[in-house]
Design a protein around this motif. Structure first.
Motif, PDB file in Angstrom:
ATOM      1  N   ARG A  14     -25.434  59.084  54.429  1.00 33.24           N
ATOM      2  CA  ARG A  14     -26.186  57.849  54.669  1.00 33.24           C
ATOM      3  C   ARG A  14     -25.596  57.047  55.827  1.00 33.24           C
ATOM      4  NH1 ARG A  14     -26.109  54.962  49.016  1.00 33.24           N
ATOM      5  NH2 ARG A  14     -27.492  53.486  50.064  1.00 33.24           N
ATOM      6  N   PHE A  15     -24.378  57.407  56.260  1.00 34.86           N
ATOM      7  CA  PHE A  15     -23.769  56.735  57.416  1.00 34.86           C
ATOM      8  C   PHE A  15     -24.397  57.211  58.731  1.00 34.86           C
ATOM      9  CE2 PHE A  15     -20.776  55.622  54.234  1.00 34.86           C
ATOM     10  CZ  PHE A  15     -19.989  54.579  54.716  1.00 34.86           C
ATOM     11  N   ALA A  16     -25.082  58.350  58.706  1.00 34.19           N
ATOM     12  CA  ALA A  16     -25.743  58.876  59.903  1.00 34.19           C
ATOM     13  C   ALA A  16     -26.914  57.952  60.288  1.00 34.19           C
ATOM     14  CB  ALA A  16     -26.242  60.295  59.629  1.00 34.19           C
ATOM     15  N   PRO A  17     -27.354  58.006  61.553  1.00 32.39           N
ATOM     16  CA  PRO A  17     -26.912  58.893  62.635  1.00 32.39           C
ATOM     17  C   PRO A  17     -25.576  58.462  63.242  1.00 32.39           C
ATOM     18  CG  PRO A  17     -28.690  57.479  63.408  1.00 32.39           C
ATOM     19  CD  PRO A  17     -28.537  57.199  61.941  1.00 32.39           C
ATOM     20  N   PHE A  18     -24.803  59.497  63.617  1.00 35.00           N
ATOM     21  CA  PHE A  18     -23.472  59.255  64.162  1.00 35.00           C
ATOM     22  C   PHE A  18     -23.502  59.292  65.686  1.00 35.00           C
ATOM     23  CE2 PHE A  18     -22.582  61.285  59.980  1.00 35.00           C
ATOM     24  CZ  PHE A  18     -21.960  60.192  59.385  1.00 35.00           C
ATOM     25  N   GLY A  19     -22.522  58.639  66.258  1.00 37.28           N
ATOM     26  CA  GLY A  19     -22.381  58.612  67.708  1.00 37.28           C
ATOM     27  C   GLY A  19     -21.372  57.551  68.084  1.00 37.28           C
ATOM     28  N   PRO A  20     -21.208  57.263  69.374  1.00 37.56           N
ATOM     29  CA  PRO A  20     -20.279  56.208  69.785  1.00 37.56           C
ATOM     30  C   PRO A  20     -20.586  54.901  69.051  1.00 37.56           C
ATOM     31  CG  PRO A  20     -21.101  57.388  71.697  1.00 37.56           C
ATOM     32  CD  PRO A  20     -21.884  57.897  70.522  1.00 37.56           C
ATOM     33  N   GLY A  21     -19.542  54.234  68.573  1.00 41.59           N
ATOM     34  CA  GLY A  21     -19.733  52.998  67.822  1.00 41.59           C
ATOM     35  C   GLY A  21     -19.947  53.231  66.338  1.00 41.59           C
ATOM     36  N   ASN A  22     -20.333  54.452  65.975  1.00 45.31           N
ATOM     37  CA  ASN A  22     -20.469  54.833  64.558  1.00 45.31           C
ATOM     38  C   ASN A  22     -20.137  56.324  64.458  1.00 45.31           C
ATOM     39  OD1 ASN A  22     -21.191  54.578  61.747  1.00 45.31           O
ATOM     40  ND2 ASN A  22     -23.119  55.607  62.221  1.00 45.31           N
ATOM     41  N   THR A  23     -18.882  56.630  64.760  1.00 42.26           N
ATOM     42  CA  THR A  23     -18.485  58.030  64.790  1.00 42.26           C
ATOM     43  C   THR A  23     -18.416  58.618  63.384  1.00 42.26           C
ATOM     44  OG1 THR A  23     -16.185  57.306  64.836  1.00 42.26           O
ATOM     45  CG2 THR A  23     -17.186  57.869  66.948  1.00 42.26           C
ATOM     46  N   LYS A  24     -18.552  59.929  63.328  1.00 42.68           N
ATOM     47  CA  LYS A  24     -18.468  60.613  62.034  1.00 42.68           C
ATOM     48  C   LYS A  24     -17.071  60.408  61.464  1.00 42.68           C
ATOM     49  CE  LYS A  24     -20.794  64.361  61.413  1.00 42.68           C
ATOM     50  NZ  LYS A  24     -21.314  65.746  61.455  1.00 42.68           N
ATOM     51  N   PRO A  25     -16.949  59.949  60.211  1.00 45.53           N
ATOM     52  CA  PRO A  25     -15.627  59.667  59.653  1.00 45.53           C
ATOM     53  C   PRO A  25     -14.713  60.887  59.661  1.00 45.53           C
ATOM     54  CG  PRO A  25     -17.335  58.694  58.284  1.00 45.53           C
ATOM     55  CD  PRO A  25     -18.036  59.569  59.280  1.00 45.53           C
ATOM     56  N   VAL A  26     -13.469  60.648  60.076  1.00 47.45           N
ATOM     57  CA  VAL A  26     -12.441  61.692  60.067  1.00 47.45           C
ATOM     58  C   VAL A  26     -11.471  61.378  58.920  1.00 47.45           C
ATOM     59  CG1 VAL A  26     -10.536  62.752  61.337  1.00 47.45           C
ATOM     60  CG2 VAL A  26     -12.632  62.103  62.550  1.00 47.45           C
ATOM     61  N   PHE A  27     -11.318  62.341  58.022  1.00 48.96           N
ATOM     62  CA  PHE A  27     -10.443  62.192  56.866  1.00 48.96           C
ATOM     63  C   PHE A  27      -9.163  63.003  57.073  1.00 48.96           C
ATOM     64  CE2 PHE A  27     -14.799  61.658  55.319  1.00 48.96           C
ATOM     65  CZ  PHE A  27     -14.704  60.425  54.702  1.00 48.96           C
ATOM     66  N   CYS A  28      -8.167  62.649  56.308  1.00 47.56           N
ATOM     67  CA  CYS A  28      -6.902  63.382  56.361  1.00 47.56           C
ATOM     68  C   CYS A  28      -6.471  63.705  54.932  1.00 47.56           C
ATOM     69  CB  CYS A  28      -5.854  62.525  57.062  1.00 47.56           C
ATOM     70  SG  CYS A  28      -4.183  63.154  56.918  1.00 47.56           S
ATOM     71  N   THR A  29      -6.021  64.929  54.720  1.00 48.03           N
ATOM     72  CA  THR A  29      -5.404  65.298  53.453  1.00 48.03           C
ATOM     73  C   THR A  29      -4.017  65.852  53.759  1.00 48.03           C
ATOM     74  OG1 THR A  29      -7.532  65.776  52.413  1.00 48.03           O
ATOM     75  CG2 THR A  29      -5.586  66.728  51.376  1.00 48.03           C
ATOM     76  N   LEU A  30      -3.030  65.355  53.018  1.00 49.67           N
ATOM     77  CA  LEU A  30      -1.635  65.720  53.252  1.00 49.67           C
ATOM     78  C   LEU A  30      -1.193  66.837  52.303  1.00 49.67           C
ATOM     79  CD1 LEU A  30      -0.251  62.048  53.408  1.00 49.67           C
ATOM     80  CD2 LEU A  30      -0.973  63.474  55.338  1.00 49.67           C
ATOM     81  N   ASP A  31      -0.214  67.589  52.755  1.00 53.08           N
ATOM     82  CA  ASP A  31       0.409  68.631  51.913  1.00 53.08           C
ATOM     83  C   ASP A  31      -0.602  69.626  51.361  1.00 53.08           C
ATOM     84  OD1 ASP A  31       3.140  67.843  52.028  1.00 53.08           O
ATOM     85  OD2 ASP A  31       2.677  66.168  50.700  1.00 53.08           O
ATOM     86  N   VAL A  32      -1.306  70.302  52.242  1.00 48.69           N
ATOM     87  CA  VAL A  32      -2.229  71.352  51.790  1.00 48.69           C
ATOM     88  C   VAL A  32      -1.595  72.713  52.078  1.00 48.69           C
ATOM     89  CG1 VAL A  32      -4.211  69.852  52.243  1.00 48.69           C
ATOM     90  CG2 VAL A  32      -3.564  71.545  53.953  1.00 48.69           C
TER      91      VAL A  32
END
Length: 574
Positions: A478-496
């Motif tokens: 629901r956050f789409a459409p993505f682009g500059p100013g509303n970039t696709k969220p980047v997540f991080c997971t540690l210790d995989v």
């Protein structure tokens, strides 16, 4: 690429606000936190963000000169004057011309369109184009996605009895052309509340005003919104505010009932039967529309976009697809040559910018090469080629650095230039190229910030695999459409860890297909890391690592999730 990861953990207050907002909206607090990072802190603002409404489009008559533009168009149609819709040869220009021409031809027949030849006429308004207009009896030219700097050319047209309405979004100079109306939200004297429309967006606002003035229902404009979505994605303008509304409803149109020309491109790309996104436009649809202007003449793309019969549109799309294949070959060869030059020039490695030139490079592809070099070396880049005694070029920039301002600082060396913060075009005498390179580098060295010299990966949230549920994935869409100013969220997971089944794939074994686990759950997550096979040995060593990624649909397994890995980092480097 070795990214520097940038992550700011939420404060206790932000976590509390996210929990409250998430409860009101019925979404995971992680996603509510993403809204807050975008400046959306209330339930009503979130609902407007998730459900953009066409009713919230800005009144087009708030744009300076809109009254004059509509009056002149009404006058031309009332007196049966011949009208020419003229535009740039890139995606934004071609979609803008197609939009305005398709809309007006429903009500008026004495109308034609024109795209200048990149190789014969160059960028923007040309005397050849004006002479064509004069010979064919044109009295009014509507120019889209260019024209804001064409002072001499538009003065020449005026002498020929031809009026201009300019619809542009590039940064104006101190002086502006003698047009009857100049529609450009970036005019310093324009109070229009949204400044970041693309050229096609300005054309849409003009047609919206024309429709409003002539009591034409707004519903007649909706079938043209797919052109707006294509142009917003391809021109990389911010997908916020009015652009978000146009892109949201344009994508809806593109998926449900695209124009015949765009449908033919979708079919040629093999994208039919799936939900199209802004990424599909950037990587599949846009390059094909661009290819015609890069390799031959952009008018062929407009021919396709305004075609009324699908069989003909499909044949035209196949032809343009062939241009795109040729473009890829030229692009690959030129990028390889440019990389060899950078590697050879030891001095370039220590400079803050790259300026390369070769008299044999193809003019239509230098912009792509500049983009590729910017991505590889993370420096503002200018690539030039020779056209008789002139050098013409394209510039691209890194995040946060205004390459247009850098070029403007050398304006006394330039015969012509134009553009915006991250992309620009320029022309100079071939003999001035070395001096331009010296002065451009001096400007960049003085003005670029240390963080703009690094490849930075912004992390939106640190999460565990147990957080990645079907509901989170659906709500994330629901956050789409993505682009500059509303970039696709980047997540991080540690210790995989590698589950034991990750492997190198691809024709040249350049990608990694991953199956991963973390220490917080039994979930096995599928992922793909494009171009990161150098990390394969570490992954198979059974040691832990951290990943930064976006969450995507798994195209091979309906309803499943796949992580698109942006970067891999050994845990002990954290």
């Amino acid at each position: 690429m070795n990214f520097k990861w940038n992550y700011t953990p939420p404060t206790a207050e932000q976590e509390h606000t996210a929990a409250e907002l998430g409860e009101k909206l019925g979404i995971n607090p992680i996603l509510a936190g993403l809204l807050i990072r975008r400046g959306i802190t209330t339930e009503s603002a979130a609902k407007r963000f998730f459900r953009p409404q066409l009713a919230d489009l800005i009144n087009p008559f708030l744009m300076k000169d809109m009254d004059a533009a509509v009056d002149r168009l009404n006058d031309a149609m009332g007196h049966k004057e011949r009208i020419l819709v003229y535009g740039d040869y890139d995606v934004d220009g071609c979609t803008a011309v197609a939009l305005v021409y398709k809309f007006l031809r429903q009500f008026y027949s004495n109308i034609d369109y024109y795209i200048p030849d990149r190789y014969d006429e160059g960028y923007g308004v040309s005397r050849k184009g004006i002479d064509f207009a004069k010979e064919t009896g044109v009295r009014l030219i509507i120019i889209l996605d260019c024209g804001i700097k064409a002072i001499e050319e538009i003065a020449y047209a005026k002498e020929q009895g031809i009026d201009f309405i300019i619809c542009d979004h590039h940064v104006p100079d101190e002086s502006m052309p003698p047009a009857v109306a100049i529609l450009n939200p970036k005019r310093p004297d324009d109070s229009y509340p949204f400044k970041d429309l693309c050229g096609c967006g300005v054309g849409f606002k003009f047609m919206q005003a024309f429709a409003k003035n002539n009591n034409i229902p707004f519903s007649r404009l909706i079938p043209l919104l797919d052109f707006c979505a294509v142009s917003i994605a391809a021109d990389l303008v911010p997908v916020v505010d009015e652009n978000r509304i146009l892109a949201f409803h344009g994508l809806k149109q593109l998926n449900q009932n695209p124009s015949l020309g765009l449908k033919a491109i979708i079919d040629i790309c093999g994208l039919n039967g799936r939900e199209l996104s802004m990424s599909d436009i950037i990587f599949k649809i846009g390059p094909r529309i661009n290819a015609s202007g890069r390799m031959e003449n952009g008018k062929k793309s407009v021919d396709l976009l305004v075609e009324r019969e699908y069989g003909m549109a499909f044949r035209q799309a196949k032809h343009i697809d062939e241009y795109n294949e040729q473009r890829k070959d030229v692009d690959r060869q030129m990028t390889e040559e440019a990389n060899q030059i950078v590697a050879r020039l030891e001095s370039q490695k220590h400079q803050s910018s790259i300026v390369l030139y070769d008299e044999h490079w193809k003019k239509g592809v230098i912009g792509i090469v500049a983009s590729r070099l910017t991505e590889i070396y993370f420096r503002p880049t200018v690539v030039l080629t020779r056209d008789e005694n002139l050098a013409t070029g394209s510039a691209r920039s890194v995040a946060g650095f205004d390459v247009y301002a850098a070029i403007k600082s050398c304006r006394d060396l330039l015969l012509n230039f134009g553009g915006h913060t991250y992309a620009a075009g320029l022309t100079m005498k071939w003999s001035d190229v070395k001096e331009f390179r010296r002065r451009f580098q001096d400007y960049v060295e003085t003005h670029i910030e240390p963080e703009q010299r690094e490849a930075i990966l912004d992390i939106d949230a640190v999460i565990d695999f147990k957080d990645i549920t079907k509901k989170l994935h659906n709500d994330l869409k629901r956050f789409a459409p993505f682009g500059p100013g509303n970039t696709k969220p980047v997540f991080c997971t540690l210790d995989v860890y590698d589950f034991g089944t990750s492997k190198v794939v691809g024709r040249e074994q350049e990608h990694i297909k991953l199956e991963l686990v973390d220490s917080k759950s039994n979930n096995v997550m599928n992922g793909i890391a494009f171009g990161q096979s150098a990390s394969a040995r570490y992954i198979k060593s059974k040691r832990s690592f951290d990943i930064a990624y976006t969450i995507e649909d798994n195209v091979f397994k309906r309803g499943a999730v796949q992580l698109q890995i942006e970067d891999i980092r050994p845990t002990d480097e954290s």
